[in-house]
Design an enzyme around this catalytic site. Structure first.
Site, PDB file in Angstrom:
ATOM      1  N   CYS A  17      92.464 -33.764 -37.780  1.00  0.00           N
ATOM      2  CA  CYS A  17      93.394 -32.658 -37.644  1.00  0.00           C
ATOM      3  C   CYS A  17      94.669 -33.062 -38.375  1.00  0.00           C
ATOM      4  CB  CYS A  17      93.662 -32.362 -36.176  1.00  0.00           C
ATOM      5  SG  CYS A  17      94.294 -30.708 -35.929  1.00  0.00           S
ATOM      6  N   CYS A  91      92.023 -26.798 -37.953  1.00  0.00           N
ATOM      7  CA  CYS A  91      93.427 -26.850 -38.354  1.00  0.00           C
ATOM      8  C   CYS A  91      93.599 -26.774 -39.859  1.00  0.00           C
ATOM      9  CB  CYS A  91      94.075 -28.109 -37.789  1.00  0.00           C
ATOM     10  SG  CYS A  91      93.105 -29.592 -38.034  1.00  0.00           S
ATOM     11  N   CYS A  95      88.542 -32.570 -45.746  1.00  0.00           N
ATOM     12  CA  CYS A  95      88.047 -33.942 -45.860  1.00  0.00           C
ATOM     13  C   CYS A  95      87.260 -34.080 -47.155  1.00  0.00           C
ATOM     14  CB  CYS A  95      87.085 -34.247 -44.719  1.00  0.00           C
ATOM     15  SG  CYS A  95      87.852 -34.260 -43.128  1.00  0.00           S
TER      16      CYS A  95
END
Length: 148
Positions: A17, A91, A95
């Site tokens: 997050c 959120c 990645c």
């Protein structure tokens, strides 16, 4: 001859997050506790906060899990590469994508700036999702001692 479990033998999960201060820390806390050490647990964020959200800490203490010693950490490519399951917390954090990894996005309300009454349902939803994740990983959850 006895074999010893190494981190490579354990499934591993990374919770991501942006600030790594609320949802991802609660998820990591639940997975650490409920896996009884059978899962390697990481959490990180692209822009880590200075500290964990104190209301998230309070909500987790109510559930019998102490995350006060954890600190927000920066997301690294190495952490993603070292994890079997990478879970973002709704959120918008992005990645790096690597073949063979399992990616999930858990849409969860942000506990930042909210009171304990608003954070408890977020905590409870994370708890439920962690129990499902443990089942999917083939890990039997352990009992968390009740708090007074």
């Amino acid at each position: 001859m006895t074999t010893q479990n190494t981190p490579a033998d354990k499934p591993s999960a990374l919770f991501v997050c942006v600030h790594n201060a609320g949802r991802s820390q609660m998820a990591a806390g639940f997975l650490r506790a409920l896996s009884g050490g059978a899962v390697e647990v990481r959490s990180a964020g692209s822009v880590p906060a200075d500290q964990i959200n104190p209301v998230a800490v309070e909500a987790m203490l109510e559930a019998g899990i102490d995350i006060r010693t954890q600190t927000p950490k920066v997301l690294t490519t190495e952490a993603v590469q070292a994890s079997d399951v990478v879970i973002t917390m709704g959120c918008g954090d992005v990645c790096p994508i690597f073949p063979g990894k399992r990616y999930e996005d858990w849409k969860l309300e942000d506990p930042a700036g909210q009171g304990i009454e608003s954070v408890r349902p977020i905590r409870d939803e994370i708890h439920t999702r962690i129990l499902t994740l443990l089942t999917e990983l083939g890990v039997e959850p352990v009992e968390i001692p009740a708090t007074a």
